[in-house]
Design a protein around this motif. Structure first.
Motif, PDB file in Angstrom:
ATOM      1  N   THR A  94      -5.264   1.799  -4.717  1.00  0.00           N
ATOM      2  CA  THR A  94      -4.147   1.198  -3.999  1.00  0.00           C
ATOM      3  C   THR A  94      -4.336  -0.319  -3.945  1.00  0.00           C
ATOM      4  N   VAL A  95      -3.388  -0.992  -3.333  1.00  0.00           N
ATOM      5  CA  VAL A  95      -3.493  -2.441  -3.147  1.00  0.00           C
ATOM      6  C   VAL A  95      -4.755  -2.770  -2.350  1.00  0.00           C
ATOM      7  N   ARG A 121      -2.085  -9.576  -0.088  1.00  0.00           N
ATOM      8  CA  ARG A 121      -1.757  -8.183  -0.394  1.00  0.00           C
ATOM      9  C   ARG A 121      -0.368  -8.080  -1.016  1.00  0.00           C
ATOM     10  N   SER A 125       0.363  -6.577  -4.634  1.00  0.00           N
ATOM     11  CA  SER A 125       1.347  -5.512  -4.775  1.00  0.00           C
ATOM     12  C   SER A 125       2.388  -5.867  -5.833  1.00  0.00           C
ATOM     13  N   PRO A 148       0.751   3.863   1.026  1.00  0.00           N
ATOM     14  CA  PRO A 148       0.786   2.960  -0.134  1.00  0.00           C
ATOM     15  C   PRO A 148       1.010   3.697  -1.461  1.00  0.00           C
TER      16      PRO A 148
END
Length: 166
Positions: A94-95, A121, A125, A148
């Motif tokens: 994920t981020v 972030r 993203s 997310p």
């Protein structure tokens, strides 16, 4: 002999001393900054897991110790993100995982305030979304709300071509 020295020479000497003091003050400021950065890096610990990461991928551990320190040449955040995600292999991420890897590499300042963290972030993203649109990443799970998106590297063959399972 002291009477022979002109006022201009005294003023010139004072200006030279002032210039040297300013130069010394600048160097001391740089030294303090570097010492603070070194102390902070030595006392901080990285904890990539947190409540914001989807529970389905918590059992997949990513080894952040295998990351290669980037070169000091002019690089962009896109380059740094690509380097970080290349080390994740076939694991989902994920981020938050990418951000933790970039912090570990020293690309992102660990001590940045919360607003800077949100901005970072958001940039990560956006980069991951563009890589997904460019078919460089797969998105096995599209998150919504507080959940997310999860991304995964697309497997490539020996010659760098994408392998498709048909």
């Amino acid at each position: 002999m002291a009477a022979i020295i002109e006022e201009g020479e005294i003023e010139k000497l004072r200006s030279e001393i002032d210039a040297l003091r300013r130069e010394l003050a600048d160097k001391e400021a740089v030294l303090r900054y570097l010492e603070q950065k070194t102390e902070k890096k030595q006392t901080r610990y990285l904890t990539p897991e947190g409540p914001h990461i989807a529970k389905g991928i918590m059992n997949q551990k990513i080894n952040f110790d295998e990351l290669i320190v980037p070169s000091t040449s002019a690089r962009t955040l896109v380059d740094d993100v690509k380097d970080a995600i290349s080390h994740f292999g076939d694991k989902e991420f994920t981020v938050a995982h990418v951000e933790a890897a970039l912090k570990k590499l020293g690309v992102i300042d660990i001590d940045a305030d919360a607003d800077a963290g949100r901005a970072t972030r958001a940039r990560i993203s956006s980069i991951l979304a563009k890589l997904y649109e460019a078919k460089e990443l797969d998105r096995p799970f599209a998150g919504k709300g507080n959940v997310p998106h999860r991304y995964k590297n697309i497997e490539k063959g020996k010659n760098g071509q994408i392998e498709l399972d048909l």
